[in-house]
Motif scaffolding. Structure first.
Motif, PDB file in Angstrom:
ATOM      1  N   LEU A 281       0.807  -1.220   0.000  1.00  0.00           N
ATOM      2  CA  LEU A 281       0.000   0.000   0.000  1.00  0.00           C
ATOM      3  C   LEU A 281       0.843   1.275   0.000  1.00  0.00           C
ATOM      4  O   LEU A 281       0.373   2.333  -0.412  1.00  0.00           O
ATOM      5  CB  LEU A 281      -0.938   0.016   1.218  1.00  0.00           C
ATOM      6  CG  LEU A 281      -1.980  -1.100   1.277  1.00  0.00           C
ATOM      7  CD1 LEU A 281      -2.774  -1.003   2.576  1.00  0.00           C
ATOM      8  CD2 LEU A 281      -2.913  -1.048   0.072  1.00  0.00           C
ATOM      9  N   ASN A 282       2.089   1.165   0.445  1.00  0.00           N
ATOM     10  CA  ASN A 282       2.937   2.358   0.542  1.00  0.00           C
ATOM     11  C   ASN A 282       3.822   2.592  -0.681  1.00  0.00           C
ATOM     12  O   ASN A 282       4.420   3.655  -0.798  1.00  0.00           O
ATOM     13  CB  ASN A 282       3.812   2.271   1.803  1.00  0.00           C
ATOM     14  CG  ASN A 282       2.974   2.417   3.057  1.00  0.00           C
ATOM     15  OD1 ASN A 282       2.131   3.296   3.151  1.00  0.00           O
ATOM     16  ND2 ASN A 282       3.184   1.532   4.011  1.00  0.00           N
TER      17      ASN A 282
ATOM     18  N   LYS B  48      -7.518  -8.335   2.214  1.00  0.00           N
ATOM     19  CA  LYS B  48      -6.513  -8.314   3.292  1.00  0.00           C
ATOM     20  C   LYS B  48      -5.346  -9.269   3.063  1.00  0.00           C
ATOM     21  O   LYS B  48      -4.224  -9.008   3.506  1.00  0.00           O
ATOM     22  CB  LYS B  48      -7.171  -8.586   4.648  1.00  0.00           C
ATOM     23  CG  LYS B  48      -7.656 -10.016   4.830  1.00  0.00           C
ATOM     24  CD  LYS B  48      -8.218 -10.213   6.233  1.00  0.00           C
ATOM     25  CE  LYS B  48      -8.599 -11.671   6.424  1.00  0.00           C
ATOM     26  NZ  LYS B  48      -9.111 -11.925   7.789  1.00  0.00           N
ATOM     27  N   ASP B  49      -5.596 -10.397   2.363  1.00  0.00           N
ATOM     28  CA  ASP B  49      -4.517 -11.357   2.119  1.00  0.00           C
ATOM     29  C   ASP B  49      -3.664 -10.968   0.926  1.00  0.00           C
ATOM     30  O   ASP B  49      -2.659 -11.631   0.645  1.00  0.00           O
ATOM     31  CB  ASP B  49      -5.101 -12.752   1.889  1.00  0.00           C
ATOM     32  CG  ASP B  49      -5.786 -13.305   3.141  1.00  0.00           C
ATOM     33  OD1 ASP B  49      -5.335 -12.940   4.260  1.00  0.00           O
ATOM     34  OD2 ASP B  49      -6.771 -14.044   3.011  1.00  0.00           O
ATOM     35  N   ASP B  50      -4.064  -9.920   0.238  1.00  0.00           N
ATOM     36  CA  ASP B  50      -3.334  -9.487  -0.968  1.00  0.00           C
ATOM     37  C   ASP B  50      -2.549  -8.197  -0.762  1.00  0.00           C
ATOM     38  O   ASP B  50      -1.935  -7.691  -1.689  1.00  0.00           O
ATOM     39  CB  ASP B  50      -4.322  -9.293  -2.136  1.00  0.00           C
ATOM     40  CG  ASP B  50      -5.064 -10.569  -2.467  1.00  0.00           C
ATOM     41  OD1 ASP B  50      -4.442 -11.650  -2.426  1.00  0.00           O
ATOM     42  OD2 ASP B  50      -6.272 -10.488  -2.761  1.00  0.00           O
ATOM     43  N   ILE B  51      -2.599  -7.638   0.457  1.00  0.00           N
ATOM     44  CA  ILE B  51      -1.925  -6.357   0.684  1.00  0.00           C
ATOM     45  C   ILE B  51      -0.939  -6.438   1.843  1.00  0.00           C
ATOM     46  O   ILE B  51      -1.098  -7.244   2.759  1.00  0.00           O
ATOM     47  CB  ILE B  51      -2.945  -5.227   0.956  1.00  0.00           C
ATOM     48  CG1 ILE B  51      -3.863  -5.578   2.132  1.00  0.00           C
ATOM     49  CG2 ILE B  51      -3.766  -4.924  -0.292  1.00  0.00           C
ATOM     50  CD1 ILE B  51      -4.854  -4.475   2.514  1.00  0.00           C
ATOM     51  N   ILE B  52       0.067  -5.585   1.781  1.00  0.00           N
ATOM     52  CA  ILE B  52       1.069  -5.464   2.849  1.00  0.00           C
ATOM     53  C   ILE B  52       1.419  -3.975   2.985  1.00  0.00           C
ATOM     54  O   ILE B  52       1.064  -3.170   2.141  1.00  0.00           O
ATOM     55  CB  ILE B  52       2.364  -6.267   2.559  1.00  0.00           C
ATOM     56  CG1 ILE B  52       2.986  -5.823   1.238  1.00  0.00           C
ATOM     57  CG2 ILE B  52       2.116  -7.741   2.604  1.00  0.00           C
ATOM     58  CD1 ILE B  52       4.369  -6.385   0.999  1.00  0.00           C
ATOM     59  N   VAL B  53       2.132  -3.619   4.052  1.00  0.00           N
ATOM     60  CA  VAL B  53       2.644  -2.261   4.212  1.00  0.00           C
ATOM     61  C   VAL B  53       4.143  -2.327   4.458  1.00  0.00           C
ATOM     62  O   VAL B  53       4.674  -3.375   4.832  1.00  0.00           O
ATOM     63  CB  VAL B  53       1.966  -1.501   5.385  1.00  0.00           C
ATOM     64  CG1 VAL B  53       0.499  -1.271   5.065  1.00  0.00           C
ATOM     65  CG2 VAL B  53       2.123  -2.248   6.699  1.00  0.00           C
TER      66      VAL B  53
ATOM     67  N   ILE C  96      -6.587   6.082  -2.394  1.00  0.00           N
ATOM     68  CA  ILE C  96      -5.524   5.425  -1.614  1.00  0.00           C
ATOM     69  C   ILE C  96      -4.217   6.197  -1.757  1.00  0.00           C
ATOM     70  O   ILE C  96      -3.514   6.451  -0.772  1.00  0.00           O
ATOM     71  CB  ILE C  96      -5.345   3.957  -2.053  1.00  0.00           C
ATOM     72  CG1 ILE C  96      -6.584   3.136  -1.670  1.00  0.00           C
ATOM     73  CG2 ILE C  96      -4.091   3.339  -1.429  1.00  0.00           C
ATOM     74  CD1 ILE C  96      -6.641   1.742  -2.276  1.00  0.00           C
ATOM     75  N   LEU C  97      -3.888   6.590  -2.978  1.00  0.00           N
ATOM     76  CA  LEU C  97      -2.657   7.352  -3.220  1.00  0.00           C
ATOM     77  C   LEU C  97      -2.692   8.696  -2.501  1.00  0.00           C
ATOM     78  O   LEU C  97      -1.693   9.130  -1.911  1.00  0.00           O
ATOM     79  CB  LEU C  97      -2.454   7.575  -4.721  1.00  0.00           C
ATOM     80  CG  LEU C  97      -2.150   6.328  -5.559  1.00  0.00           C
ATOM     81  CD1 LEU C  97      -2.133   6.670  -7.043  1.00  0.00           C
ATOM     82  CD2 LEU C  97      -0.822   5.699  -5.150  1.00  0.00           C
ATOM     83  N   ARG C  98      -3.860   9.359  -2.527  1.00  0.00           N
ATOM     84  CA  ARG C  98      -4.002  10.653  -1.865  1.00  0.00           C
ATOM     85  C   ARG C  98      -3.865  10.501  -0.351  1.00  0.00           C
ATOM     86  O   ARG C  98      -3.185  11.288   0.310  1.00  0.00           O
ATOM     87  CB  ARG C  98      -5.360  11.258  -2.221  1.00  0.00           C
ATOM     88  CG  ARG C  98      -5.489  12.748  -1.894  1.00  0.00           C
ATOM     89  CD  ARG C  98      -6.824  13.349  -2.340  1.00  0.00           C
ATOM     90  NE  ARG C  98      -7.043  13.154  -3.765  1.00  0.00           N
ATOM     91  CZ  ARG C  98      -7.968  12.347  -4.292  1.00  0.00           C
ATOM     92  NH1 ARG C  98      -8.775  11.650  -3.505  1.00  0.00           N
ATOM     93  NH2 ARG C  98      -8.108  12.218  -5.591  1.00  0.00           N
ATOM     94  N   TYR C  99      -4.505   9.474   0.205  1.00  0.00           N
ATOM     95  CA  TYR C  99      -4.417   9.221   1.650  1.00  0.00           C
ATOM     96  C   TYR C  99      -2.963   8.949   2.049  1.00  0.00           C
ATOM     97  O   TYR C  99      -2.475   9.455   3.065  1.00  0.00           O
ATOM     98  CB  TYR C  99      -5.306   8.033   2.029  1.00  0.00           C
ATOM     99  CG  TYR C  99      -5.308   7.716   3.504  1.00  0.00           C
ATOM    100  CD1 TYR C  99      -6.254   8.285   4.348  1.00  0.00           C
ATOM    101  CD2 TYR C  99      -4.353   6.857   4.064  1.00  0.00           C
ATOM    102  CE1 TYR C  99      -6.266   8.002   5.708  1.00  0.00           C
ATOM    103  CE2 TYR C  99      -4.347   6.581   5.416  1.00  0.00           C
ATOM    104  CZ  TYR C  99      -5.306   7.147   6.236  1.00  0.00           C
ATOM    105  OH  TYR C  99      -5.296   6.879   7.578  1.00  0.00           O
ATOM    106  N   ARG C 100      -2.296   8.130   1.230  1.00  0.00           N
ATOM    107  CA  ARG C 100      -0.897   7.779   1.502  1.00  0.00           C
ATOM    108  C   ARG C 100      -0.026   9.028   1.535  1.00  0.00           C
ATOM    109  O   ARG C 100       0.833   9.183   2.409  1.00  0.00           O
ATOM    110  CB  ARG C 100      -0.425   6.824   0.401  1.00  0.00           C
ATOM    111  CG  ARG C 100       0.986   6.322   0.560  1.00  0.00           C
ATOM    112  CD  ARG C 100       1.241   5.207  -0.431  1.00  0.00           C
ATOM    113  NE  ARG C 100       1.637   5.682  -1.728  1.00  0.00           N
ATOM    114  CZ  ARG C 100       1.702   4.929  -2.822  1.00  0.00           C
ATOM    115  NH1 ARG C 100       1.370   3.658  -2.758  1.00  0.00           N
ATOM    116  NH2 ARG C 100       2.088   5.434  -3.966  1.00  0.00           N
TER     117      ARG C 100
END
Length: 199
Positions: free
Chosen positions: A141-142, A194-199, A163-167
């Motif tokens: 996500l980052n 949830k199983d497809d994303i990480i930070v 998502i990009l704006r929030y980041r």
């Protein structure tokens, strides 16, 4: 004749007195103005210094780096620092480090954990409890681009831009659960990705 002479003298004395009074009032006013100017200049000099001292106070982040670095631990870093600077503070990579695994240009976040795997761990497909293949398939996500975010279930162009704006506004995501702060992504939508994303 004597009367005219007295009249002339009286006029002269009045003019002289008026001139002296005018001169005194001018010098007094000038003195007051100078004092005001000194006060204003002092305030003008003092205020920017106070503002500068407040603005100069750096924002510090705490970052945990572990794995294949010389001195693993928690480091205090200035906001805006990059991953490569944290690695440098930790004494650099060890000889076993998989140096190409990390995105060294990534901007750090407060509370971030940087795990540096060894070449052997990558070869065995074991990166801290997860396989390297699975890790590579997940969307970070980052660091993900808009196109990569759009590969997630239920995330279209508008949500990807949110998502990009929030980041950008919040300095990145601290956890995958934080994605539920995005409008339209609540618990049901989160469970799907949830199983497809990480930070």
């Amino acid at each position: 004749m004597k009367k005219q002479w007295l009249k002339t003298m009286l006029i002269f004395v009045c003019m002289l007195a008026a001139g002296i009074c005018y001169s005194c009032s001018r010098s007094t006013a000038a003195g007051l103005l100078t004092e005001q100017e000194i006060v204003m200049e002092t305030e003008a000099v003092a205020m920017p210094e106070a503002e500068t001292s407040l603005a100069a106070a750096p924002v510090c982040y705490y970052v945990h780096i572990c794995g294949e670095v010389v001195s693993p631990g928690v480091y205090e870093m200035e906001a805006g620092s990059r991953v490569f600077q944290v690695v440098e503070r930790a004494g650099g990579f060890t000889g076993e480090a998989a140096k190409g695994y990390l995105n060294l240009a990534e901007m750090i976040r407060d509370g971030m954990k940087i795990a540096v795997p060894s070449v052997t761990e990558l070869e065995k497909n074991a990166v801290y409890g997860e396989s390297a293949g699975d890790e590579a398939k997940k969307v970070n996500l980052n660091t993900a681009t808009k196109e990569e975010l759009m590969t997630l279930k239920g995330v279209g162009e508008a949500k990807a831009e949110d998502i990009l704006r929030y980041r950008e506004d919040h300095g990145g995501f601290q956890s995958i659960e934080e994605i539920m702060e995005i409008s339209g992504i609540k618990d049901a939508a989160f469970q799907k990705i949830k199983d497809d994303i990480i930070v």
